[in-house]
Write an enzyme that holds these catalytic residues in place. Structure first.
Site, PDB file in Angstrom:
ATOM      1  N   ASN A 153      34.854  46.637  37.484  1.00 42.77           N
ATOM      2  CA  ASN A 153      35.238  47.760  38.353  1.00 42.77           C
ATOM      3  C   ASN A 153      36.366  48.524  37.680  1.00 42.77           C
ATOM      4  O   ASN A 153      36.764  48.224  36.563  1.00 42.77           O
ATOM      5  CB  ASN A 153      35.643  47.239  39.735  1.00 42.77           C
ATOM      6  CG  ASN A 153      36.809  46.258  39.640  1.00 42.77           C
ATOM      7  OD1 ASN A 153      37.884  46.630  39.189  1.00 42.77           O
ATOM      8  ND2 ASN A 153      36.585  45.001  40.001  1.00 42.77           N
ATOM      9  N   LYS A 200      20.324  39.132  24.736  1.00 43.86           N
ATOM     10  CA  LYS A 200      20.377  40.507  25.258  1.00 43.86           C
ATOM     11  C   LYS A 200      19.055  40.845  25.925  1.00 43.86           C
ATOM     12  O   LYS A 200      17.977  40.625  25.336  1.00 43.86           O
ATOM     13  CB  LYS A 200      20.659  41.499  24.122  1.00 43.86           C
ATOM     14  CG  LYS A 200      20.733  42.947  24.599  1.00 43.86           C
ATOM     15  CD  LYS A 200      20.885  43.914  23.437  1.00 43.86           C
ATOM     16  CE  LYS A 200      20.736  45.364  23.921  1.00 43.86           C
ATOM     17  NZ  LYS A 200      20.725  46.308  22.791  1.00 43.86           N
ATOM     18  N   PHE A 224      45.452  42.343  49.344  1.00 42.53           N
ATOM     19  CA  PHE A 224      45.292  43.799  49.260  1.00 42.53           C
ATOM     20  C   PHE A 224      43.948  44.146  49.873  1.00 42.53           C
ATOM     21  O   PHE A 224      43.035  43.306  49.893  1.00 42.53           O
ATOM     22  CB  PHE A 224      45.320  44.260  47.795  1.00 42.53           C
ATOM     23  CG  PHE A 224      46.697  44.576  47.271  1.00 42.53           C
ATOM     24  CD1 PHE A 224      47.619  43.562  47.077  1.00 42.53           C
ATOM     25  CD2 PHE A 224      47.065  45.879  46.978  1.00 42.53           C
ATOM     26  CE1 PHE A 224      48.904  43.836  46.591  1.00 42.53           C
ATOM     27  CE2 PHE A 224      48.343  46.171  46.484  1.00 42.53           C
ATOM     28  CZ  PHE A 224      49.264  45.152  46.292  1.00 42.53           C
ATOM     29  N   ASP A 273      33.095  40.506  43.995  1.00 41.26           N
ATOM     30  CA  ASP A 273      32.559  39.775  45.163  1.00 41.26           C
ATOM     31  C   ASP A 273      31.261  39.058  44.792  1.00 41.26           C
ATOM     32  O   ASP A 273      30.900  38.056  45.395  1.00 41.26           O
ATOM     33  CB  ASP A 273      32.269  40.776  46.297  1.00 41.26           C
ATOM     34  CG  ASP A 273      33.567  41.340  46.879  1.00 41.26           C
ATOM     35  OD1 ASP A 273      33.667  42.560  47.084  1.00 41.26           O
ATOM     36  OD2 ASP A 273      34.515  40.540  47.075  1.00 41.26           O
ATOM     37  N   LYS A 308      40.857  42.136  57.770  1.00 41.22           N
ATOM     38  CA  LYS A 308      41.059  41.156  56.681  1.00 41.22           C
ATOM     39  C   LYS A 308      42.266  40.272  56.991  1.00 41.22           C
ATOM     40  O   LYS A 308      42.250  39.061  56.801  1.00 41.22           O
ATOM     41  CB  LYS A 308      41.274  41.872  55.353  1.00 41.22           C
ATOM     42  CG  LYS A 308      39.985  42.310  54.697  1.00 41.22           C
ATOM     43  CD  LYS A 308      40.136  42.863  53.304  1.00 41.22           C
ATOM     44  CE  LYS A 308      38.742  43.163  52.759  1.00 41.22           C
ATOM     45  NZ  LYS A 308      38.637  44.518  52.219  1.00 41.22           N
ATOM     46  N   LYS A 310      41.016  36.495  57.403  1.00 41.13           N
ATOM     47  CA  LYS A 310      41.409  35.601  56.300  1.00 41.13           C
ATOM     48  C   LYS A 310      42.709  34.859  56.607  1.00 41.13           C
ATOM     49  O   LYS A 310      43.211  34.113  55.771  1.00 41.13           O
ATOM     50  CB  LYS A 310      41.551  36.400  54.996  1.00 41.13           C
ATOM     51  CG  LYS A 310      40.244  37.058  54.479  1.00 41.13           C
ATOM     52  CD  LYS A 310      40.534  37.944  53.268  1.00 41.13           C
ATOM     53  CE  LYS A 310      39.274  38.679  52.831  1.00 41.13           C
ATOM     54  NZ  LYS A 310      38.445  37.870  51.906  1.00 41.13           N
ATOM     55  N   PRO A 315      33.528  33.082  44.283  1.00 45.44           N
ATOM     56  CA  PRO A 315      34.488  32.427  45.190  1.00 45.44           C
ATOM     57  C   PRO A 315      35.522  33.448  45.671  1.00 45.44           C
ATOM     58  O   PRO A 315      35.962  34.293  44.893  1.00 45.44           O
ATOM     59  CB  PRO A 315      35.137  31.361  44.314  1.00 45.44           C
ATOM     60  CG  PRO A 315      34.868  31.746  42.913  1.00 45.44           C
ATOM     61  CD  PRO A 315      33.615  32.542  42.911  1.00 45.44           C
ATOM     62  N   ASP A 316      35.876  33.393  46.946  1.00 41.99           N
ATOM     63  CA  ASP A 316      36.887  34.308  47.494  1.00 41.99           C
ATOM     64  C   ASP A 316      38.258  33.641  47.314  1.00 41.99           C
ATOM     65  O   ASP A 316      38.644  32.749  48.073  1.00 41.99           O
ATOM     66  CB  ASP A 316      36.608  34.584  48.975  1.00 41.99           C
ATOM     67  CG  ASP A 316      37.543  35.657  49.511  1.00 41.99           C
ATOM     68  OD1 ASP A 316      37.113  36.480  50.338  1.00 41.99           O
ATOM     69  OD2 ASP A 316      38.718  35.676  49.080  1.00 41.99           O
ATOM     70  N   ILE A 317      38.985  34.083  46.300  1.00 43.24           N
ATOM     71  CA  ILE A 317      40.254  33.433  45.924  1.00 43.24           C
ATOM     72  C   ILE A 317      41.258  33.526  47.068  1.00 43.24           C
ATOM     73  O   ILE A 317      41.857  32.538  47.490  1.00 43.24           O
ATOM     74  CB  ILE A 317      40.832  34.085  44.650  1.00 43.24           C
ATOM     75  CG1 ILE A 317      39.830  33.985  43.496  1.00 43.24           C
ATOM     76  CG2 ILE A 317      42.173  33.452  44.264  1.00 43.24           C
ATOM     77  CD1 ILE A 317      40.171  34.844  42.299  1.00 43.24           C
TER      78      ILE A 317
HETATM   79  O1  PMT Z   1      44.605  47.899  39.257  1.00 45.00           O
HETATM   80  P1  PMT Z   1      44.880  49.313  39.613  1.00 45.00           P
HETATM   81  O2  PMT Z   1      44.081  50.263  38.780  1.00 45.00           O
HETATM   82  O3  PMT Z   1      46.337  49.631  39.646  1.00 45.00           O
HETATM   83  O4  PMT Z   1      44.309  49.553  41.118  1.00 45.00           O
HETATM   84  C1  PMT Z   1      44.992  48.916  42.148  1.00 45.00           C
HETATM   85  C2  PMT Z   1      43.998  48.312  43.150  1.00 45.00           C
HETATM   86  C3  PMT Z   1      43.328  49.460  43.868  1.00 45.00           C
HETATM   87  C4  PMT Z   1      42.981  47.465  42.441  1.00 45.00           C
HETATM   88  C5  PMT Z   1      44.826  47.468  44.130  1.00 45.00           C
HETATM   89  O5  PMT Z   1      45.796  48.272  44.770  1.00 45.00           O
HETATM   90  C6  PMT Z   1      43.925  46.809  45.151  1.00 45.00           C
HETATM   91  O6  PMT Z   1      43.575  47.381  46.159  1.00 45.00           O
HETATM   92  N1  PMT Z   1      43.523  45.558  44.835  1.00 45.00           N
HETATM   93  C7  PMT Z   1      42.550  44.829  45.674  1.00 45.00           C
HETATM   94  C8  PMT Z   1      41.185  45.274  45.295  1.00 45.00           C
HETATM   95  C9  PMT Z   1      40.146  44.482  46.045  1.00 45.00           C
HETATM   96  O7  PMT Z   1      39.384  43.727  45.528  1.00 45.00           O
HETATM   97  O8  PMT Z   1      40.221  44.747  47.366  1.00 45.00           O
HETATM   98  P2  PMT Z   1      39.128  44.094  48.391  1.00 45.00           P
HETATM   99  O9  PMT Z   1      39.383  44.740  49.702  1.00 45.00           O
HETATM  100  O10 PMT Z   1      37.729  44.183  47.810  1.00 45.00           O
HETATM  101  O11 PMT Z   1      39.540  42.537  48.413  1.00 45.00           O
HETATM  102  C10 PMT Z   1      40.380  42.072  49.445  1.00 45.00           C
HETATM  103  C11 PMT Z   1      41.310  41.018  48.909  1.00 45.00           C
HETATM  104  O12 PMT Z   1      40.558  39.855  48.547  1.00 45.00           O
HETATM  105  C12 PMT Z   1      42.104  41.428  47.672  1.00 45.00           C
HETATM  106  O13 PMT Z   1      43.402  40.881  47.806  1.00 45.00           O
HETATM  107  C13 PMT Z   1      41.372  40.715  46.525  1.00 45.00           C
HETATM  108  O14 PMT Z   1      42.272  40.366  45.464  1.00 45.00           O
HETATM  109  C14 PMT Z   1      40.850  39.480  47.224  1.00 45.00           C
HETATM  110  N2  PMT Z   1      39.599  38.955  46.673  1.00 45.00           N
HETATM  111  C15 PMT Z   1      38.453  39.688  46.687  1.00 45.00           C
HETATM  112  C16 PMT Z   1      37.303  39.134  46.182  1.00 45.00           C
HETATM  113  C17 PMT Z   1      37.312  37.807  45.691  1.00 45.00           C
HETATM  114  N3  PMT Z   1      36.213  37.230  45.201  1.00 45.00           N
HETATM  115  N4  PMT Z   1      38.465  37.087  45.700  1.00 45.00           N
HETATM  116  C18 PMT Z   1      39.606  37.650  46.187  1.00 45.00           C
HETATM  117  O15 PMT Z   1      40.650  37.017  46.170  1.00 45.00           O
END
Ligand code: PMT
Length: 411
Positions: A207, A286, A320, A276, A334, A338, A302-304
């Site tokens: 991403n 390839k 975030f 995700d 969230k 969570k 896995p959702d960390i």
């Molecule tokens: O890195 P930059 O270019 O500065 O951009 C910043 C940012 C936009 C990436 C940052 O500010 C941000 O929003 N990060 C979280 C991005 C994200 O994955 O958001 P989400 O809403 O999809 O995930 C929710 C939360 O679950 C996040 O804290 C993420 O770290 C966590 N997560 C998600 C998926 C996963 N498999 N494991 C996780 O821990």
């Protein structure tokens, strides 16, 4: 913050007026100390105008010494920043030689010292310079950068001075001066950047995350005195100093690295854009083009964040939320689903959020919210980390309230 800004004789000295302006915008007082060779690259007139203070350069300037001696300058400084820092000044600081005003201040000050190296890439990679860099870091001197890219001499490589904005944000984020940071002695884990999920040996799913927000959060936590573990996906940023950095590629690796360190963490900040989903099957060779369309089956990663918040002895957990619509509603969901302590909500898409130097966020917690309008991610991170520290301390206060055991005389 009182900053002694040492300027040495590198072509990057022409950026010094811009650096001074950015430091002063952040409320710092800047006293410039130039080496003789620096005057070949930038005029004292320009620097005096932008700093609002007389320029110092000569250890034997009786009038200037009478006004403020080199020892008083060394005591006045909350931090000594040398930018640009040539290979030669690095060598002199390592050796303790003090033939001029700047090196004398570096030797006499008890304030932190930060150097922003700037030199030809061959000079930067020279074993002597690298040995000096290592020694300086071992003595607790902050080495900011350098950056990699095209150089004034027309060559390309490591050795370019970091841009003034990054230097100013980093220096002003350091917890210097009197008192301790709000997170002194605490361990903070921060995840940052994207992850990459392989399709075959050549292709992967990722991403737009650059890591800037997460790196800024890590630096802001370190500036508040925390021991920071930064778990970083693949990004194109200079590794920050003053913290332990763990580089990972996939969501699984980020999950594993997080759980390797989370046992000692007081606070966990999940700023990474973790995948995700990943391809159910990674092709060993390839994938050759064939039909008009192709399908890839995906399986959940896995959702960390959820796994950390669910730990029996979970750290104070900050997630975030990156949303393209209904940002605050989805973020609060969230927070609740969570079972997080706080969530930092930010809008992404249409050129905001990802890979920008600025961001705007709304921080939510169980019984509160605070908005932070668009600002440089480094400044924003400092405000958000301050808020996290406040809520963390409040939660600690609530949790560690002495457990009153009422001894009933009926026992
Ligand atoms: O890195 P930059 O270019 O500065 O951009 C910043 C940012 C936009 C990436 C940052 O500010 C941000 O929003 N990060 C979280 C991005 C994200 O994955 O958001 P989400 O809403 O999809 O995930 C929710 C939360 O679950 C996040 O804290 C993420 O770290 C966590 N997560 C998600 C998926 C996963 N498999 N494991 C996780 O821990």
């Amino acid at each position: 913050m009182n900053i002694v800004l040492g300027i040495t004789g590198g072509i990057a000295a022409y950026k010094a007026p811009d650096l001074v302006r950015r430091l002063r915008e952040r409320g710092a007082e800047v006293q410039i100390v130039m080496t003789v060779s620096a005057e070949e690259f930038v005029t004292t007139t320009a620097l005096q105008a932008v700093s609002g203070r007389p320029i110092r350069s000569n250890l034997w300037d009786k009038e200037a010494e009478a006004a403020m001696s080199h020892i008083e300058l060394a005591r006045w400084a909350d931090i000594v920043l040398v930018a640009p820092a040539t290979a030669e000044i690095m060598a002199r600081i390592v050796s303790g030689a003090a033939p001029d005003l700047l090196t004398t201040i570096c030797l006499a000050t008890e304030a932190p010292i930060a150097l922003a190296p700037a030199m030809n890439h061959v000079m930067w990679n020279n074993p002597a310079t690298q040995a000096n860099r290592e020694l300086l870091e071992q003595r607790g001197i902050h080495i900011l950068g350098p950056d990699t890219g095209s150089q004034a001499c027309g060559e390309t490589g490591a050795g370019r001075m970091l841009d003034p904005e990054t230097i100013a944000a980093t220096v002003c984020g350091l917890s210097v001066g009197k008192g301790k940071g709000a997170l002194e002695g605490r361990t903070v884990i921060v995840t940052a950047g994207p992850t990459r999920e392989a399709i075959d040996p050549v292709r992967y799913i990722t991403n737009r995350s650059s890591g800037k927000m997460g790196y800024a959060m890590a630096r802001a936590a370190a500036a508040q005195g925390a021991n920071v573990v930064l778990i970083s996906g693949p990004v194109n940023l200079p590794p920050p100093t003053g913290m332990h950095v763990v580089n990972v590629i996939t969501a699984q690796e980020m999950f594993d690295a997080t759980h390797e360190h989370v046992g000692n963490a007081d606070i966990f900040v999940a700023a990474a854009a973790v995948a995700d989903y990943r391809p159910t099957h990674v092709a060993s060779q390839k994938i050759k083009k064939s039909k008009e369309t192709s399908r890839i089956e995906l399986v959940r990663c896995p959702d960390i964040l959820t796994s950390v918040a669910a730990l029996k002895r979970a750290p104070f957990t900050v997630g975030f939320a990156a949303e393209t619509q209904n940002v605050e509603d989805y973020a609060r969901l969230k927070l609740e689903d969570k079972k997080l302590d706080m969530v930092v909500a930010n809008k992404v898409g249409d050129g905001v959020g990802f890979d920008r130097d600025e961001n705007a966020v709304t921080v939510l917690w169980r019984n509160g919210r605070q908005e932070f309008p668009a600002a440089a991610k480094s400044d924003l991170a400092r405000s958000v980390v301050d808020l996290i520290a406040q809520n963390f301390q409040a939660a600690q206060g609530a949790d560690t309230e002495p457990r009153l055991t009422v001894l009933s005389n009926l026992d």
